[in-house]
Motif scaffolding. Sequence first.
Motif, PDB file in Angstrom:
ATOM      1  N   LEU A   1     -55.822 -34.752 -88.751  1.00  0.00           N
ATOM      2  CA  LEU A   1     -54.642 -34.721 -89.609  1.00  0.00           C
ATOM      3  C   LEU A   1     -53.442 -34.062 -88.929  1.00  0.00           C
ATOM      4  O   LEU A   1     -52.290 -34.461 -89.170  1.00  0.00           O
ATOM      5  N   SER A   2     -53.672 -33.071 -88.092  1.00  0.00           N
ATOM      6  CA  SER A   2     -52.555 -32.304 -87.540  1.00  0.00           C
ATOM      7  C   SER A   2     -52.029 -32.873 -86.224  1.00  0.00           C
ATOM      8  O   SER A   2     -50.814 -32.899 -85.997  1.00  0.00           O
ATOM      9  N   PHE A   3     -52.911 -33.362 -85.351  1.00  0.00           N
ATOM     10  CA  PHE A   3     -52.433 -33.891 -84.084  1.00  0.00           C
ATOM     11  C   PHE A   3     -51.643 -35.188 -84.276  1.00  0.00           C
ATOM     12  O   PHE A   3     -50.774 -35.510 -83.463  1.00  0.00           O
ATOM     13  N   ALA A   4     -51.912 -35.919 -85.349  1.00  0.00           N
ATOM     14  CA  ALA A   4     -51.111 -37.111 -85.638  1.00  0.00           C
ATOM     15  C   ALA A   4     -49.657 -36.725 -85.917  1.00  0.00           C
ATOM     16  O   ALA A   4     -48.719 -37.412 -85.490  1.00  0.00           O
ATOM     17  N   VAL A   5     -49.451 -35.619 -86.612  1.00  0.00           N
ATOM     18  CA  VAL A   5     -48.096 -35.151 -86.918  1.00  0.00           C
ATOM     19  C   VAL A   5     -47.410 -34.660 -85.643  1.00  0.00           C
ATOM     20  O   VAL A   5     -46.229 -34.952 -85.404  1.00  0.00           O
ATOM     21  N   LEU A   6     -48.142 -33.918 -84.795  1.00  0.00           N
ATOM     22  CA  LEU A   6     -47.551 -33.444 -83.548  1.00  0.00           C
ATOM     23  C   LEU A   6     -47.186 -34.618 -82.640  1.00  0.00           C
ATOM     24  O   LEU A   6     -46.144 -34.588 -81.967  1.00  0.00           O
ATOM     25  N   PHE A   7     -48.023 -35.646 -82.623  1.00  0.00           N
ATOM     26  CA  PHE A   7     -47.717 -36.824 -81.807  1.00  0.00           C
ATOM     27  C   PHE A   7     -46.399 -37.457 -82.263  1.00  0.00           C
ATOM     28  O   PHE A   7     -45.555 -37.816 -81.434  1.00  0.00           O
ATOM     29  N   ALA A   8     -46.219 -37.582 -83.576  1.00  0.00           N
ATOM     30  CA  ALA A   8     -44.967 -38.143 -84.097  1.00  0.00           C
ATOM     31  C   ALA A   8     -43.780 -37.266 -83.720  1.00  0.00           C
ATOM     32  O   ALA A   8     -42.718 -37.760 -83.306  1.00  0.00           O
ATOM     33  N   GLY A   9     -43.946 -35.948 -83.852  1.00  0.00           N
ATOM     34  CA  GLY A   9     -42.868 -35.037 -83.486  1.00  0.00           C
ATOM     35  C   GLY A   9     -42.515 -35.131 -82.013  1.00  0.00           C
ATOM     36  O   GLY A   9     -41.323 -35.107 -81.644  1.00  0.00           O
ATOM     37  N   GLY A  10     -43.516 -35.257 -81.145  1.00  0.00           N
ATOM     38  CA  GLY A  10     -43.255 -35.399 -79.717  1.00  0.00           C
ATOM     39  C   GLY A  10     -42.584 -36.713 -79.380  1.00  0.00           C
ATOM     40  O   GLY A  10     -41.708 -36.772 -78.501  1.00  0.00           O
ATOM     41  N   LEU A  11     -42.960 -37.778 -80.085  1.00  0.00           N
ATOM     42  CA  LEU A  11     -42.329 -39.083 -79.852  1.00  0.00           C
ATOM     43  C   LEU A  11     -40.842 -39.028 -80.177  1.00  0.00           C
ATOM     44  O   LEU A  11     -39.997 -39.538 -79.422  1.00  0.00           O
ATOM     45  N   LEU A  12     -40.481 -38.378 -81.277  1.00  0.00           N
ATOM     46  CA  LEU A  12     -39.067 -38.238 -81.637  1.00  0.00           C
ATOM     47  C   LEU A  12     -38.328 -37.391 -80.598  1.00  0.00           C
ATOM     48  O   LEU A  12     -37.152 -37.646 -80.298  1.00  0.00           O
ATOM     49  N   LEU A  13     -39.010 -36.415 -80.039  1.00  0.00           N
ATOM     50  CA  LEU A  13     -38.398 -35.580 -79.006  1.00  0.00           C
ATOM     51  C   LEU A  13     -38.091 -36.396 -77.754  1.00  0.00           C
ATOM     52  O   LEU A  13     -37.015 -36.253 -77.144  1.00  0.00           O
ATOM     53  N   ILE A  14     -39.000 -37.266 -77.371  1.00  0.00           N
ATOM     54  CA  ILE A  14     -38.771 -38.154 -76.227  1.00  0.00           C
ATOM     55  C   ILE A  14     -37.569 -39.065 -76.495  1.00  0.00           C
ATOM     56  O   ILE A  14     -36.721 -39.303 -75.618  1.00  0.00           O
ATOM     57  N   LEU A  15     -37.468 -39.590 -77.714  1.00  0.00           N
ATOM     58  CA  LEU A  15     -36.348 -40.470 -78.058  1.00  0.00           C
ATOM     59  C   LEU A  15     -35.017 -39.728 -77.976  1.00  0.00           C
ATOM     60  O   LEU A  15     -34.017 -40.273 -77.480  1.00  0.00           O
ATOM     61  N   ASP A  16     -34.991 -38.482 -78.427  1.00  0.00           N
ATOM     62  CA  ASP A  16     -33.762 -37.692 -78.323  1.00  0.00           C
ATOM     63  C   ASP A  16     -33.385 -37.442 -76.864  1.00  0.00           C
ATOM     64  O   ASP A  16     -32.207 -37.476 -76.485  1.00  0.00           O
ATOM     65  N   ARG A  17     -34.378 -37.188 -76.037  1.00  0.00           N
ATOM     66  CA  ARG A  17     -34.123 -36.842 -74.644  1.00  0.00           C
ATOM     67  C   ARG A  17     -33.645 -38.042 -73.833  1.00  0.00           C
ATOM     68  O   ARG A  17     -32.779 -37.903 -72.960  1.00  0.00           O
ATOM     69  N   HIS A  18     -34.188 -39.219 -74.089  1.00  0.00           N
ATOM     70  CA  HIS A  18     -33.966 -40.330 -73.168  1.00  0.00           C
ATOM     71  C   HIS A  18     -33.295 -41.562 -73.787  1.00  0.00           C
ATOM     72  O   HIS A  18     -32.836 -42.431 -73.050  1.00  0.00           O
ATOM     73  N   LEU A  19     -33.234 -41.660 -75.116  1.00  0.00           N
ATOM     74  CA  LEU A  19     -32.631 -42.852 -75.722  1.00  0.00           C
ATOM     75  C   LEU A  19     -31.417 -42.529 -76.585  1.00  0.00           C
ATOM     76  O   LEU A  19     -30.906 -43.400 -77.291  1.00  0.00           O
ATOM     77  N   GLY A  20     -30.977 -41.273 -76.572  1.00  0.00           N
ATOM     78  CA  GLY A  20     -29.737 -40.922 -77.244  1.00  0.00           C
ATOM     79  C   GLY A  20     -29.819 -40.798 -78.745  1.00  0.00           C
ATOM     80  O   GLY A  20     -28.776 -40.760 -79.418  1.00  0.00           O
ATOM     81  N   THR A  21     -31.006 -40.761 -79.313  1.00  0.00           N
ATOM     82  CA  THR A  21     -31.125 -40.577 -80.767  1.00  0.00           C
ATOM     83  C   THR A  21     -30.803 -39.127 -81.134  1.00  0.00           C
ATOM     84  O   THR A  21     -30.639 -38.261 -80.261  1.00  0.00           O
ATOM     85  N   SER A  22     -30.730 -38.858 -82.420  1.00  0.00           N
ATOM     86  CA  SER A  22     -30.363 -37.514 -82.890  1.00  0.00           C
ATOM     87  C   SER A  22     -31.290 -37.050 -84.000  1.00  0.00           C
ATOM     88  O   SER A  22     -30.837 -36.681 -85.088  1.00  0.00           O
ATOM     89  N   PHE A  23     -32.572 -37.093 -83.739  1.00  0.00           N
ATOM     90  CA  PHE A  23     -33.509 -36.581 -84.747  1.00  0.00           C
ATOM     91  C   PHE A  23     -33.428 -35.063 -84.841  1.00  0.00           C
ATOM     92  O   PHE A  23     -33.517 -34.493 -85.933  1.00  0.00           O
ATOM     93  N   TYR A  24     -33.271 -34.398 -83.701  1.00  0.00           N
ATOM     94  CA  TYR A  24     -33.311 -32.932 -83.669  1.00  0.00           C
ATOM     95  C   TYR A  24     -31.998 -32.285 -83.223  1.00  0.00           C
ATOM     96  O   TYR A  24     -31.846 -31.071 -83.352  1.00  0.00           O
ATOM     97  N   ILE A  25     -31.066 -33.043 -82.692  1.00  0.00           N
ATOM     98  CA  ILE A  25     -29.839 -32.454 -82.152  1.00  0.00           C
ATOM     99  C   ILE A  25     -28.711 -32.628 -83.154  1.00  0.00           C
ATOM    100  O   ILE A  25     -28.304 -33.765 -83.442  1.00  0.00           O
ATOM    101  N   PRO A  26     -28.181 -31.555 -83.712  1.00  0.00           N
ATOM    102  CA  PRO A  26     -27.093 -31.685 -84.696  1.00  0.00           C
ATOM    103  C   PRO A  26     -25.749 -31.895 -84.000  1.00  0.00           C
ATOM    104  O   PRO A  26     -25.623 -31.814 -82.773  1.00  0.00           O
ATOM    105  N   ALA A  27     -24.760 -32.163 -84.780  1.00  0.00           N
ATOM    106  CA  ALA A  27     -23.405 -32.304 -84.238  1.00  0.00           C
ATOM    107  C   ALA A  27     -22.878 -30.938 -83.825  1.00  0.00           C
ATOM    108  O   ALA A  27     -23.270 -29.902 -84.362  1.00  0.00           O
ATOM    109  N   GLY A  28     -21.966 -30.961 -82.836  1.00  0.00           N
ATOM    110  CA  GLY A  28     -21.284 -29.731 -82.446  1.00  0.00           C
ATOM    111  C   GLY A  28     -22.014 -28.879 -81.442  1.00  0.00           C
ATOM    112  O   GLY A  28     -21.588 -27.744 -81.180  1.00  0.00           O
ATOM    113  N   VAL A  29     -23.096 -29.359 -80.857  1.00  0.00           N
ATOM    114  CA  VAL A  29     -23.818 -28.576 -79.858  1.00  0.00           C
ATOM    115  C   VAL A  29     -23.046 -28.616 -78.550  1.00  0.00           C
ATOM    116  O   VAL A  29     -22.727 -29.689 -78.021  1.00  0.00           O
TER     117      VAL A  29
END
Length: 588
Positions: free
Chosen positions: A223-251
């Motif tokens: 139950l828990s590693f599935a959630v961490l996997f999703a969180g890590g996938l969103l982190l990869i998208l923010d880092r390399h595809l320009g999405t903004s799941f975790y990065i707010p405006a004004g940074v």
Amino acid sequence: MSVAHEVDEEHEVHVHQEPTQFIWKYVFSTDHKVIGKQYYMLAVVAVVIGLTLSLMFRWHLATYDPQHMFLSPDTYLQVLTMHGTILVFMVLTTAPLGGFGNYFLPIQIGAVDMAFPRLNMLSFWLTLLSFITLLAAFFVPGGAPVSGWTGYPPLSAINSTTEGMGWGQTLWVGSIAIFCLASLVGAINFIVTTLDLRARGMTLLRMPLPCWAWFVTAVLALLSFAVLFAGGLLLILDRHLGTSFYIPAGVIFGAKELNHKGGSPLLYQHLFWFFGHPEVYIAILPGMGIVSHILATFSRKPIFGYKAMVYAIIAIGGIGFFVWGHHMFQSGMSPYVAVAFSLLTMTIGVPSAIKTFNWLGTLWMGNITCNSAMLFALGFVSLFVSGGISGIFLGQNAVDIYFHDTYFVVAHFHLIMGVAAMFSIAAGTYFWFPKMYGRFMNESLGKVHFWLTFVGVYSVFIPMHLMGLWGHPRRYSGMENAFLSNPFIPAMHNMVTAAAFVAVLAQLIFICNFFYSMFKGPVAPENPWNCTSLEWITTSPPKFDNFGGVEPVVNHDPYEYSVPGASKDYIMQTDPPEAAPAHAVGHD
């Protein structure tokens, strides 16, 4: 060559031919025992690396000089990040469940292998790939990440050539994602094996407590590693595809505003800690089961309150999913929500206390044998109680505001999660080594290992509690300001570092004892401890199919020691029904 085991509806065991080629027998093996050893050896390599990193930053803090620093501030954070990541994932998660669980769960429930042997092999190789990927972060441009083992954004979400924020961070996230996949595959295997492959007579309430601990831990992992996997996938998208799941405006980064908006670092915290707090129990629950097993064996008494222990394991696992918010009291959450998380955190102390008192009840008036396995089991109980007491303070949102991100938190989670789990791994090693390798480890060296480690870790983490009370913040690589240059702080760092070197170097005794005893230790009989569970009815080491093609039939509960009226002081689970007087059969 494929190796598989099948059991038909009549419980007749059919075993495929044991592989003879080295690569299929020892490398790409589907035998759960070989895979368990592979997990264990991976954890041994990982713990050596992780503890070496800890000595590096401890030496830095003890000898700190702004003019001649042992580690630069960035390197300090890189070493700290990799130390925590390696030990949490590759040691505390891998050894108790992947190592001991793989090896002994099927044997303890009377199965010939895990339910899905090939998936079991895949799980290990994914874990190894994750470990290699993680270590590769040291060797890429920019080096290892600096974001801590929690990988908090926006620091971890910004892809930059700055030291610790480039490919090293990406490899870190990729490593964790691969580890999540390995854990999900492994968890499914553990759950199905426990529910479907038990021998005749092995009801759920006749399973030894380690089996219950591994089973509940597998549910937590699923139950828990599935959630961490999703969180890590969103982190990869923010880092390399320009999405903004975790990065707010004004940074602002590098005097330039980032082209992101709408993200929330708090989203990552919720996802991470929804995994992170169950991870504490993924590390500690197998230890609880192993220690319960050992305490009963070397007290020569039935486990005190077997059913209560089972329900406590289930309750700890269940409530553990509802307390993640106590890691986020500083995040600005509503005080009403904080109070709810605080109450739930206190609630989880109830099943923990049940287990502790039942361990003491098992020891009370027992015929105790203080060998190395028993000493480490007793050390586990001590550390679990000590670490749990400091957790009571951190579970109160008003108090946690002061203690948050101080050395008090570091001391707490190292005692209850890190060191206690390590003690259970050591206890399980000394206990099951004769079964795994057919030889004994050296008892004198084992006791020296215990006392140096026990005194060493308390000498490390009790002063850390005091440093936290003083307000010393964690993750700081330097102590230039007047507050941290107070004579109390450097003196504590010197003491902690000296104790850390003693405790870590004591592990060399264990490693030498382990590998020497594999080949030169005294030969052990099949059941050297006069234990009652199924792993002790087979040869040492066990046969390829565990039980020589004959499925065991279980007639007794797992901890029937010193039963009044019995002909001996222990009754094996496979002994005939008449071996125990009728009034003595059954758990309380």
